[in-house]
Design a protein around this motif. Structure first.
Motif, PDB file in Angstrom:
ATOM      1  N   LEU A   1      61.856  45.176  36.325  1.00 49.76           N
ATOM      2  CA  LEU A   1      61.085  46.328  36.798  1.00 49.76           C
ATOM      3  C   LEU A   1      59.715  46.367  36.150  1.00 49.76           C
ATOM      4  N   ALA A   2      59.710  46.190  34.849  1.00 49.01           N
ATOM      5  CA  ALA A   2      58.431  46.184  34.132  1.00 49.01           C
ATOM      6  C   ALA A   2      57.538  45.081  34.680  1.00 49.01           C
ATOM      7  N   ASP A   3      58.136  43.941  34.893  1.00 50.63           N
ATOM      8  CA  ASP A   3      57.403  42.803  35.426  1.00 50.63           C
ATOM      9  C   ASP A   3      56.792  43.149  36.783  1.00 50.63           C
ATOM     10  N   MET A   4      57.588  43.747  37.628  1.00 49.82           N
ATOM     11  CA  MET A   4      57.112  44.079  38.966  1.00 49.82           C
ATOM     12  C   MET A   4      56.005  45.121  38.921  1.00 49.82           C
ATOM     13  N   GLU A   5      56.137  46.055  38.029  1.00 53.63           N
ATOM     14  CA  GLU A   5      55.086  47.065  37.891  1.00 53.63           C
ATOM     15  C   GLU A   5      53.772  46.404  37.465  1.00 53.63           C
ATOM     16  N   GLN A   6      53.909  45.484  36.543  1.00 51.26           N
ATOM     17  CA  GLN A   6      52.750  44.729  36.076  1.00 51.26           C
ATOM     18  C   GLN A   6      52.079  44.003  37.243  1.00 51.26           C
ATOM     19  N   ARG A   7      52.892  43.305  37.992  1.00 52.76           N
ATOM     20  CA  ARG A   7      52.353  42.554  39.127  1.00 52.76           C
ATOM     21  C   ARG A   7      51.705  43.483  40.140  1.00 52.76           C
ATOM     22  N   HIS A   8      52.344  44.604  40.339  1.00 52.01           N
ATOM     23  CA  HIS A   8      51.829  45.559  41.316  1.00 52.01           C
ATOM     24  C   HIS A   8      50.412  45.977  40.951  1.00 52.01           C
ATOM     25  N   GLU A   9      50.239  46.227  39.666  1.00 52.74           N
ATOM     26  CA  GLU A   9      48.919  46.657  39.204  1.00 52.74           C
ATOM     27  C   GLU A   9      47.903  45.523  39.334  1.00 52.74           C
ATOM     28  N   GLU A  10      48.282  44.373  38.828  1.00 48.84           N
ATOM     29  CA  GLU A  10      47.404  43.205  38.928  1.00 48.84           C
ATOM     30  C   GLU A  10      47.006  42.937  40.365  1.00 48.84           C
ATOM     31  N   LEU A  11      48.007  43.047  41.230  1.00 52.45           N
ATOM     32  CA  LEU A  11      47.749  42.776  42.645  1.00 52.45           C
ATOM     33  C   LEU A  11      46.735  43.758  43.200  1.00 52.45           C
ATOM     34  N   GLY A  12      46.848  44.984  42.765  1.00 53.03           N
ATOM     35  CA  GLY A  12      45.870  45.982  43.169  1.00 53.03           C
ATOM     36  C   GLY A  12      44.461  45.587  42.754  1.00 53.03           C
ATOM     37  N   LEU A  13      44.327  45.132  41.535  1.00 46.61           N
ATOM     38  CA  LEU A  13      43.022  44.695  41.038  1.00 46.61           C
ATOM     39  C   LEU A  13      42.509  43.494  41.828  1.00 46.61           C
ATOM     40  N   ALA A  14      43.419  42.558  42.032  1.00 42.99           N
ATOM     41  CA  ALA A  14      43.038  41.355  42.770  1.00 42.99           C
ATOM     42  C   ALA A  14      42.529  41.719  44.165  1.00 42.99           C
ATOM     43  N   ILE A  15      43.187  42.685  44.756  1.00 38.02           N
ATOM     44  CA  ILE A  15      42.773  43.117  46.094  1.00 38.02           C
ATOM     45  C   ILE A  15      41.371  43.698  46.059  1.00 38.02           C
ATOM     46  N   ASP A  16      41.108  44.529  45.062  1.00 40.73           N
ATOM     47  CA  ASP A  16      39.769  45.097  44.923  1.00 40.73           C
ATOM     48  C   ASP A  16      38.729  43.987  44.768  1.00 40.73           C
ATOM     49  N   ASP A  17      39.046  43.038  43.907  1.00 38.79           N
ATOM     50  CA  ASP A  17      38.142  41.908  43.696  1.00 38.79           C
ATOM     51  C   ASP A  17      37.829  41.208  45.010  1.00 38.79           C
ATOM     52  N   LEU A  18      38.908  40.870  45.685  1.00 41.43           N
ATOM     53  CA  LEU A  18      38.732  40.102  46.917  1.00 41.43           C
ATOM     54  C   LEU A  18      37.932  40.896  47.941  1.00 41.43           C
ATOM     55  N   ARG A  19      38.168  42.182  47.966  1.00 43.26           N
ATOM     56  CA  ARG A  19      37.418  43.041  48.893  1.00 43.26           C
ATOM     57  C   ARG A  19      35.931  42.972  48.575  1.00 43.26           C
ATOM     58  N   GLU A  20      35.603  43.059  47.315  1.00 39.63           N
ATOM     59  CA  GLU A  20      34.211  42.929  46.887  1.00 39.63           C
ATOM     60  C   GLU A  20      33.620  41.616  47.381  1.00 39.63           C
ATOM     61  N   GLN A  21      34.384  40.576  47.105  1.00 38.40           N
ATOM     62  CA  GLN A  21      33.939  39.232  47.440  1.00 38.40           C
ATOM     63  C   GLN A  21      33.675  39.097  48.936  1.00 38.40           C
ATOM     64  N   LEU A  22      34.512  39.741  49.709  1.00 38.74           N
ATOM     65  CA  LEU A  22      34.369  39.628  51.161  1.00 38.74           C
ATOM     66  C   LEU A  22      33.147  40.395  51.657  1.00 38.74           C
ATOM     67  N   LYS A  23      32.803  41.462  50.969  1.00 35.32           N
ATOM     68  CA  LYS A  23      31.567  42.165  51.307  1.00 35.32           C
ATOM     69  C   LYS A  23      30.401  41.200  51.188  1.00 35.32           C
ATOM     70  N   TRP A  24      30.384  40.514  50.073  1.00 36.07           N
ATOM     71  CA  TRP A  24      29.421  39.457  49.813  1.00 36.07           C
ATOM     72  C   TRP A  24      29.332  38.493  50.983  1.00 36.07           C
ATOM     73  N   GLY A  25      30.487  37.972  51.343  1.00 34.60           N
ATOM     74  CA  GLY A  25      30.546  36.996  52.413  1.00 34.60           C
ATOM     75  C   GLY A  25      29.968  37.545  53.709  1.00 34.60           C
ATOM     76  N   GLU A  26      30.204  38.820  53.927  1.00 38.94           N
ATOM     77  CA  GLU A  26      29.707  39.453  55.136  1.00 38.94           C
ATOM     78  C   GLU A  26      28.187  39.416  55.179  1.00 38.94           C
ATOM     79  N   ASN A  27      27.581  39.766  54.090  1.00 36.06           N
ATOM     80  CA  ASN A  27      26.132  39.661  53.966  1.00 36.06           C
ATOM     81  C   ASN A  27      25.663  38.269  54.334  1.00 36.06           C
ATOM     82  N   MET A  28      26.353  37.320  53.741  1.00 40.43           N
ATOM     83  CA  MET A  28      25.933  35.937  53.894  1.00 40.43           C
ATOM     84  C   MET A  28      26.024  35.454  55.326  1.00 40.43           C
TER      85      MET A  28
END
Lengths: 133, 133
Positions: B94-121
């Motif tokens: 459970l702890a592991d999954m919670e950890q992953r859940h949070e990390e995944l959330g961050l990763a999603i934010d990152d990727l979203r940022e990155q895709l904004k970039w790509g859109e500009n480009m």
DNA sequence: CACATGCTTGACGTTAACGTAAGCTGAACG
DNA sequence: CGTTCAGCTTACGTTAACGTCAAGCATGTG
């Protein structure tokens, strides 16, 4: 200030991976360490990529999927061959990750429920035998 | 009302897996279909387990890890051999999954940022070349 | 009855992601 | 100068999670 350039061993110690793993990632074109003679030298960018790789692995992505994501992250550096295709892949991955994120949330709730159950079973040893097969 | 018992083929069609996969899971003690003569019959419980298996796989858990989780979910049915140990494993997962859940959330934010970039480009083809190596 | 259909049990093959061992190289050290 | 150490390449080994035959029952159908 953190050191700019790391040897393979320093990388291994820092990120808790083996040399073999780093060389393997290079062979799969996930990393591109510079060379000083024979030796590999890992820049800040290599470290950023490695972090993304390890993160991706924790989410169950294959190295091939991760490679595509990495291409996306370094979209500015590369020649923009098939740029929009890369972008499209990124959108797909993002949707996938969002999906997983949600599912994972549900799974966590489920497991939490289940553990409450287990707690009862341990403290009190009551087993009501809810339903027979 | 959904049918109570499914054949292997019906299972495969329903959950989009191969017979081989189901037999493999049985051999690994993740599933325990009943038998009618030779043939396997999958109950509602088997289907529930399969769903959990497939979900676990999407999160990058190994079949062995999933098996432990399944034991946990069916903690009421089993003889409670090492019950508290199983419970403990559940907490860890459970702890592991919670950890992953949070990390995944961050990763999603990152990727979203990155895709904004790509859109500009893509829309504008401006490439300011932020910093040289 | 012949034959197709659906399921079964082996058993060997495959892919991903490294592990591991052998043998070479170049700098450093007593 | 010998050797120890860090890193390199090449190559075969390993594990997980199935895929892919091959060969054998059982059951229904024309």
């Amino acid at each position: 200030m953190t050191k700019e350039i790391l040897t393979i061993r320093q990388m291994c110690d820092t990120y808790n991976v083996t040399p073999r793993t780093l060389r393997f990632y290079e062979s799969k074109e996930l990393l591109f360490p510079a060379r000083e003679g024979q030796k590999r030298l890992f820049s800040k960018r290599d470290r950023a990529r490695l972090k993304l790789i390890l993160r991706g692995k924790r989410f169950g992505f294959s190295l091939e999927e991760i490679r595509q994501l990495l291409d996306l992250y370094h979209i500015g550096d590369q020649q923009h061959t098939q740029l929009s295709r890369t972008y499209e892949i990124g959108r797909e991955r993002l949707a996938d990750m969002e999906q997983r994120h949600e599912e994972l949330g549900l799974a966590i709730d489920d497991l939490r429920e289940q553990l409450k159950w287990g707690e009862n079973m341990i403290t009190a040893n009551a087993k009501p035998n809810k339903a027979a097969e």
